[in-house]
Design an enzyme around this catalytic site. Structure first.
Site, mmCIF file in Angstrom:
data_model
loop_
_atom_site.group_PDB
_atom_site.id
_atom_site.type_symbol
_atom_site.label_atom_id
_atom_site.label_comp_id
_atom_site.label_asym_id
_atom_site.label_seq_id
_atom_site.Cartn_x
_atom_site.Cartn_y
_atom_site.Cartn_z
ATOM 1 N N SER A 190 0.830 -1.210 0.000
ATOM 2 C CA SER A 190 0.000 0.000 0.000
ATOM 3 C C SER A 190 0.861 1.254 0.000
ATOM 4 C CB SER A 190 -0.931 0.000 1.217
ATOM 5 O OG SER A 190 -0.168 0.088 2.395
ATOM 6 N N HIS A 191 2.136 1.118 0.357
ATOM 7 C CA HIS A 191 3.059 2.256 0.299
ATOM 8 C C HIS A 191 4.163 2.020 -0.730
ATOM 9 C CE1 HIS A 191 1.146 3.148 4.175
ATOM 10 N NE2 HIS A 191 1.408 4.386 3.869
ATOM 11 N N GLY A 216 -6.571 2.945 4.372
ATOM 12 C CA GLY A 216 -6.566 2.141 3.154
ATOM 13 C C GLY A 216 -7.244 0.796 3.337
ATOM 14 N N GLU A 217 -7.176 0.258 4.556
ATOM 15 C CA GLU A 217 -7.828 -1.022 4.852
ATOM 16 C C GLU A 217 -9.352 -0.887 4.716
ATOM 17 O OE1 GLU A 217 -7.553 -4.932 5.641
ATOM 18 O OE2 GLU A 217 -5.833 -3.571 5.579
ATOM 19 N N LEU A 238 9.400 -9.668 16.456
ATOM 20 C CA LEU A 238 9.802 -8.285 16.679
ATOM 21 C C LEU A 238 8.990 -7.389 15.756
ATOM 22 C CD1 LEU A 238 13.687 -7.943 16.898
ATOM 23 C CD2 LEU A 238 11.995 -8.111 18.731
ATOM 24 N N ALA A 272 4.884 6.021 4.134
ATOM 25 C CA ALA A 272 5.151 5.528 5.477
ATOM 26 C C ALA A 272 6.280 6.354 6.094
ATOM 27 C CB ALA A 272 5.547 4.063 5.407
ATOM 28 N N PHE A 317 2.606 11.354 1.881
ATOM 29 C CA PHE A 317 1.706 10.280 1.464
ATOM 30 C C PHE A 317 2.316 8.922 1.768
ATOM 31 C CE2 PHE A 317 4.752 10.999 -1.744
ATOM 32 C CZ PHE A 317 5.106 9.725 -2.137
ATOM 33 N N ALA A 324 0.061 3.525 12.609
ATOM 34 C CA ALA A 324 -0.963 4.564 12.712
ATOM 35 C C ALA A 324 -1.606 4.471 14.092
ATOM 36 C CB ALA A 324 -2.032 4.362 11.644
ATOM 37 N N ASP A 366 6.552 1.422 12.815
ATOM 38 C CA ASP A 366 5.810 2.562 12.278
ATOM 39 C C ASP A 366 4.353 2.135 12.339
ATOM 40 O OD1 ASP A 366 4.508 4.364 10.608
ATOM 41 O OD2 ASP A 366 5.729 3.947 8.835
#
Lengths: 346, 346
Positions: free
Chosen positions: B49-50, B190-191, B308, B125, B123, B183, B181
């Site tokens: 998506s990125h 986007g999901e 991890l 990550a 736009f 949100a 990283d």
């Protein structure tokens, strides 16, 4: 005296009481003042688990030899925007207070600065520390590991501490700063402890027993592992706290702190990282304008009936300012007993 | 061509393709290189998506006039430990790359430093930015607001952006840095978008419709409000990101960014805050020893079979390094179409 009897103390009386107890247990007067201030602030803000009750915890830490009650902190400047305070095994409050002016000065001089507290015993909430920064107009972040009680997401064995982080933001027009402080564990360890004492079941999402199974048995989870909040995101944050307030500042991880405790059940020994940012650094003379834009965000939250993080504390503070500090008579009696034991010991 | 057909590109081919498309859409060559590098890194790490898909998004941003494709960033030093890069309305990657050497130098000189990117279109990550710091041996933190799509806990109206935060930690012995990283929204926007396109219901814990009711209708939630992850703790973090990467650096909140977009549906315009800490600041010559203690914590996580944070990306990277970048033929065709439209437009 019934179980619901309450005692009312003024902040001054509470402070006097706390200092007396702490000094009876061998805390140097400056340590006793700093620790008492934090406890009275917690009690005032309705954080009873971090209020005067902690006098019992502090006495216990002295009794078990996990804290140096009269440690003399040492402040140093490892780099131009860094402050280090070696707490020499004492409680964290005095080292914080002694390093604070230098941290503030460095943040104002360079725009951003950080302070490490090393070799301190941390038993209190972190919010008083970031609030102190915000009251001086700075944005504050604070992090500390604790004891390894919390499993990583996808595992069931403890690695992380409850690893709180705190944030403070200055607000204009004499308002109290925006301040929050939360553990990265699903719940506070004290919450599970309370369920254990009351013989109550806990939700099976709070932790695992020693065999790695989700459990509703508080004691089994205390002996097993707690979970982080927010699944893998909370676990990532717990790791962040562990790293930046542990190895990054040359201090213990939660696993190392628990090992160093050697089963004494004392408060965590280790480090804390505090970051201070001066809004004037990026904003120059525009600070007031931009703080107003932050107020618009707060208004958008409160305007829809949602609570700002930290607002319960401020509401409790307002009540305390009018009514004084109301503590259970039973707690008052326990504190008196601890005072007596401290005097006999001295 | 079937729906499952895939095209394989080498990283060099992917980079060439991305730069070609971006330049066809008017990006200056240095912008095109910086943006292409981020997209190819995302694709390589399995963040589809990125990844190269974002070429379509970038072209859309140019087409709608929400980005200045040939902006010339301006680097300044508002304070001795602060860097500011005014992106002049362009994409964030070039401003980041141009400010990075100064941020690194300041972190090494002062122990800690911060960089604000202002007036940039973000736009992508955030992890490539903290990874770049960690590859230089620094601990990195990055934060950025987005568009007001996310409700505060206890409310149902959007205030926050998806407000990601990223963290990077250097690892010894040639290992890739520890980088995560995420949100602060419950899921990526986007999901929800993917569910909408597929006509699939979403869990009713992801957000609210415009009337403030929990909804399983993806479109209703896109028009209403998403929720944060981790209840009040995630919401507190979202507020933190909003404040320190918005008003603190003199840039827009997510609400302001959405208002500035004026319904064009462009990527968020605003700021980003990056903090860099030099482990040598607190640790001096002890860096290697203390980094090893961090490795013990990672081992305690992986040793119990837990993952991890960031490890999926690194696993995807290892596969890409062997197999090349495999993208759907349909996406490749869409990119070719966008390239053609860019050329015709130029």
């Amino acid at each position: 005296m019934s179980a619901t009897d309450m005692i009312t103390l003024s902040p001054e009386q509470a402070d006097e009481l706390a200092r007396t107890v702490l000094q009876a247990w061998g805390l140097a007067p400056d340590h006793a003042s700093a620790v008492a201030h934090t406890m009275v602030s917690g009690e005032r803000d309705g954080c009873t688990s971090h209020g005067l009750y902690r006098l019992l915890v502090a006495a216990n830490s002295v009794e078990r030899g996990v804290v140096v009650p009269d440690a003399v902190p040492e402040v140093s400047e490892p780099a131009s925007a860094l402050v280090r305070v070696d707490g020499k095994g004492g409680f964290a409050q005095l080292p914080f207070a002694q390093g604070l002016p230098l941290l503030v000065a460095k943040a104002k001089a360079h725009g951003i600065a950080a302070m490490a507290l090393n070799n301190v015993v941390h038993f209190a909430a972190l919010w008083p520390e970031v609030e102190a920064l915000a009251e001086q107009g700075l944005v504050g972040l604070a992090f500390t590991p604790s004891h390894a009680w919390v499993a990583p997401e996808g595992g069931t064995k403890p690695v992380f501490g409850t690893n709180p982080l705190a944030f403070g933001w200055p607000r204009p027009d004499g308002q109290a700063p925006f301040v929050f402080d939360f553990a990265t564990s699903a719940v506070a360890r004290g919450e599970i402890e309370l369920h254990r004492r009351a013989g109550k079941a806990i939700p099976d999402t709070w932790g695992y027993d020693a065999q790695g199974n989700p459990s509703t048995d508080a004691e089994a989870v205390l002996d097993g592992a707690m979970r982080t909040f927010g699944a893998h995101k909370g676990a990532a944050l717990a790791a962040l706290v562990e790293l930046i307030a542990g190895p990054l500042i040359g201090d213990m991880t939660s696993a190392e702190s628990l090992a160093a405790d050697e089963g004494r059940g004392g408060a965590p020994l280790g480090g804390e990282l505090v970051i201070a940012i001066d809004p004037a650094g990026f904003l120059g003379s525009g600070v007031a304008d931009h703080l107003r834009r932050a107020e618009a965000m707060f208004a958008a939250i409160e305007g829809q009936g949602a609570r700002l993080p930290g607002s319960r504390r401020l509401a409790a503070r307002a009540v305390s300012d009018v009514q004084g500090l109301r503590i259970p008579a039973k707690l008052y009696q326990d504190i008196m007993d601890v005072l007596e034991r401290g005097k006999q010991r001295g």
